[in-house]
Motif scaffolding. Structure first.
Motif, PDB file in Angstrom:
ATOM      1  N   ILE A 194      25.919  -7.770  -5.113  1.00 31.59           N
ATOM      2  CA  ILE A 194      25.747  -7.393  -3.709  1.00 31.59           C
ATOM      3  C   ILE A 194      24.285  -7.033  -3.432  1.00 31.59           C
ATOM      4  CG2 ILE A 194      26.339  -5.627  -1.976  1.00 31.59           C
ATOM      5  CD1 ILE A 194      29.228  -5.723  -3.124  1.00 31.59           C
ATOM      6  N   HIS A 195      23.671  -6.290  -4.356  1.00 30.56           N
ATOM      7  CA  HIS A 195      22.249  -5.941  -4.208  1.00 30.56           C
ATOM      8  C   HIS A 195      21.386  -7.196  -4.127  1.00 30.56           C
ATOM      9  CE1 HIS A 195      22.371  -1.687  -4.224  1.00 30.56           C
ATOM     10  NE2 HIS A 195      22.912  -1.571  -5.430  1.00 30.56           N
ATOM     11  N   LYS A 196      21.738  -8.173  -4.959  1.00 27.13           N
ATOM     12  CA  LYS A 196      20.995  -9.425  -4.992  1.00 27.13           C
ATOM     13  C   LYS A 196      21.126 -10.152  -3.650  1.00 27.13           C
ATOM     14  CE  LYS A 196      20.300 -12.037  -9.181  1.00 27.13           C
ATOM     15  NZ  LYS A 196      21.037 -12.776 -10.240  1.00 27.13           N
ATOM     16  N   LEU A 197      22.357 -10.202  -3.136  1.00 24.26           N
ATOM     17  CA  LEU A 197      22.607 -10.853  -1.839  1.00 24.26           C
ATOM     18  C   LEU A 197      21.824 -10.151  -0.732  1.00 24.26           C
ATOM     19  CD1 LEU A 197      26.456 -11.498  -2.073  1.00 24.26           C
ATOM     20  CD2 LEU A 197      24.692 -13.245  -1.974  1.00 24.26           C
ATOM     21  N   LYS A 198      21.766  -8.806  -0.821  1.00 26.63           N
ATOM     22  CA  LYS A 198      21.050  -8.018   0.178  1.00 26.63           C
ATOM     23  C   LYS A 198      19.565  -8.367   0.162  1.00 26.63           C
ATOM     24  CE  LYS A 198      23.383  -3.778   0.511  1.00 26.63           C
ATOM     25  NZ  LYS A 198      23.461  -2.412   0.045  1.00 26.63           N
ATOM     26  N   LYS A 199      19.024  -8.455  -1.034  1.00 20.75           N
ATOM     27  CA  LYS A 199      17.597  -8.740  -1.195  1.00 20.75           C
ATOM     28  C   LYS A 199      17.215 -10.068  -0.573  1.00 20.75           C
ATOM     29  CE  LYS A 199      15.893  -6.364  -5.251  1.00 20.75           C
ATOM     30  NZ  LYS A 199      15.856  -6.546  -6.715  1.00 20.75           N
ATOM     31  N   LEU A 254      36.950   0.351  -9.020  1.00 24.38           N
ATOM     32  CA  LEU A 254      36.818  -0.401 -10.266  1.00 24.38           C
ATOM     33  C   LEU A 254      36.030   0.424 -11.265  1.00 24.38           C
ATOM     34  CD1 LEU A 254      35.860  -3.875  -8.753  1.00 24.38           C
ATOM     35  CD2 LEU A 254      38.148  -3.001  -9.283  1.00 24.38           C
ATOM     36  N   ARG A 255      36.177   0.027 -12.525  1.00 24.28           N
ATOM     37  CA  ARG A 255      35.470   0.805 -13.546  1.00 24.28           C
ATOM     38  C   ARG A 255      34.510  -0.067 -14.346  1.00 24.28           C
ATOM     39  NH1 ARG A 255      40.620   3.384 -15.898  1.00 24.28           N
ATOM     40  NH2 ARG A 255      41.528   2.869 -13.885  1.00 24.28           N
ATOM     41  N   GLY A 256      33.505   0.583 -14.891  1.00 24.59           N
ATOM     42  CA  GLY A 256      32.625  -0.022 -15.896  1.00 24.59           C
ATOM     43  C   GLY A 256      31.925  -1.282 -15.444  1.00 24.59           C
ATOM     44  N   ILE A 257      31.964  -2.254 -16.327  1.00 20.76           N
ATOM     45  CA  ILE A 257      31.143  -3.442 -16.190  1.00 20.76           C
ATOM     46  C   ILE A 257      31.530  -4.262 -14.959  1.00 20.76           C
ATOM     47  CG2 ILE A 257      32.471  -5.133 -17.550  1.00 20.76           C
ATOM     48  CD1 ILE A 257      29.730  -5.460 -19.138  1.00 20.76           C
ATOM     49  N   LYS A 258      32.841  -4.262 -14.644  1.00 19.16           N
ATOM     50  CA  LYS A 258      33.356  -5.023 -13.506  1.00 19.16           C
ATOM     51  C   LYS A 258      32.695  -4.551 -12.206  1.00 19.16           C
ATOM     52  CE  LYS A 258      38.039  -6.705 -12.740  1.00 19.16           C
ATOM     53  NZ  LYS A 258      39.436  -6.247 -12.819  1.00 19.16           N
ATOM     54  N   ARG A 259      32.652  -3.227 -12.071  1.00 17.05           N
ATOM     55  CA  ARG A 259      32.071  -2.612 -10.873  1.00 17.05           C
ATOM     56  C   ARG A 259      30.555  -2.860 -10.834  1.00 17.05           C
ATOM     57  NH1 ARG A 259      29.702   2.083  -9.139  1.00 17.05           N
ATOM     58  NH2 ARG A 259      30.344   2.727  -7.040  1.00 17.05           N
ATOM     59  N   ASP A 260      29.905  -2.613 -11.964  1.00 19.60           N
ATOM     60  CA  ASP A 260      28.444  -2.796 -12.056  1.00 19.60           C
ATOM     61  C   ASP A 260      28.038  -4.213 -11.659  1.00 19.60           C
ATOM     62  OD1 ASP A 260      28.372  -0.238 -12.935  1.00 19.60           O
ATOM     63  OD2 ASP A 260      28.047  -0.730 -15.049  1.00 19.60           O
ATOM     64  N   LEU A 261      28.806  -5.160 -12.170  1.00 24.93           N
ATOM     65  CA  LEU A 261      28.509  -6.572 -11.917  1.00 24.93           C
ATOM     66  C   LEU A 261      28.595  -6.877 -10.426  1.00 24.93           C
ATOM     67  CD1 LEU A 261      27.927  -8.676 -14.164  1.00 24.93           C
ATOM     68  CD2 LEU A 261      30.199  -9.603 -13.710  1.00 24.93           C
ATOM     69  N   MET A 262      29.652  -6.367  -9.795  1.00 21.65           N
ATOM     70  CA  MET A 262      29.862  -6.606  -8.373  1.00 21.65           C
ATOM     71  C   MET A 262      28.758  -5.959  -7.539  1.00 21.65           C
ATOM     72  SD  MET A 262      33.669  -6.421  -6.788  1.00 21.65           S
ATOM     73  CE  MET A 262      34.644  -7.528  -7.768  1.00 21.65           C
ATOM     74  N   PRO A 267      33.055  -9.514   1.752  1.00 25.74           N
ATOM     75  CA  PRO A 267      33.510 -10.910   1.742  1.00 25.74           C
ATOM     76  C   PRO A 267      33.066 -11.638   0.480  1.00 25.74           C
ATOM     77  CG  PRO A 267      31.746 -10.572   3.364  1.00 25.74           C
ATOM     78  CD  PRO A 267      32.173  -9.222   2.895  1.00 25.74           C
ATOM     79  N   GLY A 268      33.991 -12.401  -0.083  1.00 26.68           N
ATOM     80  CA  GLY A 268      33.678 -13.190  -1.278  1.00 26.68           C
ATOM     81  C   GLY A 268      33.960 -12.478  -2.581  1.00 26.68           C
ATOM     82  N   PHE A 269      34.363 -11.211  -2.508  1.00 21.65           N
ATOM     83  CA  PHE A 269      34.632 -10.451  -3.731  1.00 21.65           C
ATOM     84  C   PHE A 269      36.106 -10.069  -3.824  1.00 21.65           C
ATOM     85  CE2 PHE A 269      30.136  -9.962  -3.057  1.00 21.65           C
ATOM     86  CZ  PHE A 269      29.610 -10.046  -4.337  1.00 21.65           C
ATOM     87  N   ASN A 270      36.667 -10.256  -5.015  1.00 27.10           N
ATOM     88  CA  ASN A 270      38.051  -9.883  -5.268  1.00 27.10           C
ATOM     89  C   ASN A 270      38.142  -9.219  -6.625  1.00 27.10           C
ATOM     90  OD1 ASN A 270      39.788 -11.174  -3.033  1.00 27.10           O
ATOM     91  ND2 ASN A 270      38.413 -12.823  -3.669  1.00 27.10           N
TER      92      ASN A 270
END
Ligand code: NI
Length: 169
Positions: A160-165, A148-156, A96-99
Protein backbone atom coordinates in the motif's frame (compact mmCIF):
# COMPACT_ATOMS: atom_id res chain seq x y z
CA UNK A 1 -24.94 11.33 -3.45
CA UNK A 2 -22.14 8.90 -4.14
CA UNK A 3 -19.17 9.91 -2.04
CA UNK A 4 -15.51 9.01 -2.39
CA UNK A 5 -14.48 6.10 -0.17
CA UNK A 6 -11.49 6.76 2.07
CA UNK A 7 -8.62 4.34 1.67
CA UNK A 8 -6.44 2.56 4.18
CA UNK A 9 -3.96 5.08 5.57
CA UNK A 10 -6.29 8.08 5.27
CA UNK A 11 -6.98 9.97 8.45
CA UNK A 12 -10.72 9.51 8.87
CA UNK A 13 -10.44 5.74 8.75
CA UNK A 14 -8.28 5.08 11.77
CA UNK A 15 -9.98 6.67 14.76
CA UNK A 16 -12.96 5.83 16.92
CA UNK A 17 -16.25 7.19 15.53
CA UNK A 18 -18.66 9.04 17.82
CA UNK A 19 -22.12 7.91 18.90
CA UNK A 20 -25.04 9.40 17.00
CA UNK A 21 -27.07 11.63 19.32
CA UNK A 22 -29.18 13.71 16.89
CA UNK A 23 -31.58 12.24 14.36
CA UNK A 24 -31.81 15.22 12.01
CA UNK A 25 -31.87 15.80 8.25
CA UNK A 26 -28.07 15.82 8.06
CA UNK A 27 -28.03 12.30 9.54
CA UNK A 28 -30.65 11.09 7.06
CA UNK A 29 -28.63 12.55 4.17
CA UNK A 30 -25.45 10.88 5.42
CA UNK A 31 -27.27 7.52 5.61
CA UNK A 32 -28.69 7.96 2.08
CA UNK A 33 -25.16 8.71 0.85
CA UNK A 34 -23.83 5.59 2.58
CA UNK A 35 -26.44 3.38 0.91
CA UNK A 36 -25.90 4.95 -2.51
CA UNK A 37 -22.11 4.72 -2.20
CA UNK A 38 -22.27 1.09 -0.99
CA UNK A 39 -24.49 0.01 -3.91
CA UNK A 40 -22.43 1.93 -6.46
CA UNK A 41 -19.11 0.44 -5.30
CA UNK A 42 -20.61 -2.24 -5.25
CA UNK A 43 -20.22 -3.63 -1.75
CA UNK A 44 -22.17 -5.58 0.85
CA UNK A 45 -21.27 -3.27 3.72
CA UNK A 46 -20.08 0.23 4.54
CA UNK A 47 -19.32 2.18 7.69
CA UNK A 48 -19.88 5.93 7.91
CA UNK A 49 -16.18 6.78 8.54
CA UNK A 50 -15.40 5.27 5.13
CA UNK A 51 -17.18 8.22 3.49
CA UNK A 52 -15.70 10.71 5.94
CA UNK A 53 -18.60 10.80 8.42
CA UNK A 54 -17.10 10.15 11.88
CA UNK A 55 -20.27 8.62 13.35
CA UNK A 56 -21.22 5.11 14.50
CA UNK A 57 -23.43 4.10 11.57
CA UNK A 58 -23.16 0.97 9.44
CA UNK A 59 -25.02 -0.25 6.41
CA UNK A 60 -25.12 -3.87 5.27
CA UNK A 61 -26.94 -5.47 2.37
CA UNK A 62 -25.79 -8.97 1.46
CA UNK A 63 -27.89 -8.81 -1.73
CA UNK A 64 -26.35 -5.43 -2.76
CA UNK A 65 -29.85 -4.03 -3.30
CA UNK A 66 -31.25 -6.99 -5.22
CA UNK A 67 -33.57 -8.22 -2.47
CA UNK A 68 -36.01 -5.82 -0.82
CA UNK A 69 -35.74 -5.95 2.94
CA UNK A 70 -32.12 -7.06 3.04
CA UNK A 71 -30.79 -3.58 3.80
CA UNK A 72 -29.68 -3.10 7.39
CA UNK A 73 -28.93 0.34 8.82
CA UNK A 74 -27.62 0.13 12.35
CA UNK A 75 -26.73 3.15 14.47
CA UNK A 76 -24.58 2.97 17.63
CA UNK A 77 -24.32 -0.82 17.34
CA UNK A 78 -23.14 -2.95 20.25
CA UNK A 79 -22.59 -6.70 20.44
CA UNK A 80 -24.90 -8.56 22.78
CA UNK A 81 -23.52 -11.96 21.81
CA UNK A 82 -20.59 -13.31 19.81
CA UNK A 83 -20.04 -17.05 19.45
CA UNK A 84 -17.89 -19.46 17.53
CA UNK A 85 -15.42 -18.62 14.83
CA UNK A 86 -15.07 -18.65 11.06
CA UNK A 87 -12.05 -18.19 8.87
CA UNK A 88 -12.94 -16.86 5.42
CA UNK A 89 -11.42 -14.59 2.82
CA UNK A 90 -12.37 -10.96 3.21
CA UNK A 91 -11.86 -7.64 1.47
CA UNK A 92 -12.78 -4.02 2.05
CA UNK A 93 -13.86 -1.08 -0.13
CA UNK A 94 -11.14 0.94 1.63
CA UNK A 95 -8.47 -1.50 0.48
CA UNK A 96 -9.33 -2.34 -3.14
CA UNK A 97 -7.35 -5.23 -4.58
CA UNK A 98 -6.43 -6.74 -1.21
CA UNK A 99 -7.90 -9.87 0.34
CA UNK A 100 -6.99 -12.03 3.30
CA UNK A 101 -8.52 -14.67 5.54
CA UNK A 102 -9.67 -13.09 8.78
CA UNK A 103 -10.86 -14.82 11.96
CA UNK A 104 -14.41 -13.69 12.78
CA UNK A 105 -17.24 -14.88 15.03
CA UNK A 106 -19.63 -17.42 13.46
CA UNK A 107 -22.68 -15.83 15.06
CA UNK A 108 -23.42 -12.40 16.49
CA UNK A 109 -26.35 -10.59 18.06
CA UNK A 110 -26.14 -6.82 17.63
CA UNK A 111 -28.27 -4.17 19.27
CA UNK A 112 -28.57 -0.61 18.01
CA UNK A 113 -30.95 1.97 16.58
CA UNK A 114 -32.56 2.22 13.15
CA UNK A 115 -32.46 5.47 11.16
CA UNK A 116 -35.52 6.78 13.01
CA UNK A 117 -33.87 6.17 16.36
CA UNK A 118 -35.89 3.09 17.29
CA UNK A 119 -34.15 0.24 19.02
CA UNK A 120 -33.46 -2.89 16.96
CA UNK A 121 -31.73 -6.19 17.56
CA UNK A 122 -30.33 -8.33 14.75
CA UNK A 123 -28.88 -11.80 14.72
CA UNK A 124 -26.40 -12.81 12.07
CA UNK A 125 -24.59 -16.02 11.20
CA UNK A 126 -22.01 -16.75 8.53
CA UNK A 127 -21.47 -13.87 6.11
CA UNK A 128 -23.81 -11.54 8.02
CA UNK A 129 -21.92 -12.14 11.29
CA UNK A 130 -18.69 -11.42 9.43
CA UNK A 131 -20.12 -8.22 7.92
CA UNK A 132 -21.31 -6.94 11.31
CA UNK A 133 -17.89 -7.55 12.85
CA UNK A 134 -16.08 -5.99 9.85
CA UNK A 135 -18.22 -2.83 9.89
CA UNK A 136 -18.21 -2.39 13.67
CA UNK A 137 -14.42 -2.73 13.47
CA UNK A 138 -14.48 0.28 11.11
CA UNK A 139 -16.38 2.28 13.74
CA UNK A 140 -13.50 1.58 16.12
CA UNK A 141 -10.90 2.59 13.52
CA UNK A 142 -9.90 -0.96 12.67
CA UNK A 143 -9.56 -2.15 9.08
CA UNK A 144 -9.30 -5.91 8.35
CA UNK A 145 -5.60 -5.44 7.54
CA UNK A 146 -5.08 -4.43 11.19
CA UNK A 147 -6.49 -7.83 12.19
CA UNK A 148 -3.78 -9.69 10.31
CA UNK A 149 -0.58 -10.73 11.96
CA UNK A 150 3.12 -10.75 11.17
CA UNK A 151 4.47 -11.01 7.70
CA UNK A 152 1.05 -11.07 5.99
CA UNK A 153 0.15 -7.67 7.43
CA UNK A 154 3.62 -6.18 6.84
CA UNK A 155 3.55 -7.26 3.22
CA UNK A 156 0.15 -5.69 2.62
CA UNK A 157 1.06 -2.42 4.35
CA UNK A 158 4.31 -2.24 2.37
CA UNK A 159 2.44 -2.78 -0.92
CA UNK A 160 0.00 0.00 0.00
CA UNK A 161 2.87 2.38 0.83
CA UNK A 162 4.39 1.60 -2.55
CA UNK A 163 1.09 2.31 -4.33
CA UNK A 164 0.81 5.58 -2.40
CA UNK A 165 4.28 6.67 -3.43
CA UNK A 166 3.43 6.19 -7.10
CA UNK A 167 0.09 7.95 -6.75
CA UNK A 168 -1.93 4.79 -7.29
CA UNK A 169 -3.65 4.82 -3.86
NI1 NI B 1 -14.42 -2.44 5.11
Amino acid sequence: MIRPILRYGERGLHGRAADVTTFDDALQRAIDDMIETMYAAPGIGLAAPQIGVPLRILSIDLSVGRTTGDLIIMINPVFLERDGSQLEEEGCLSAPGFNATVLRPARVVVKGLDREGREQTREGTGLLARAFQHEIDHLDGTVFIDRLRGIKRDLMVRKIHKLKKTGQW
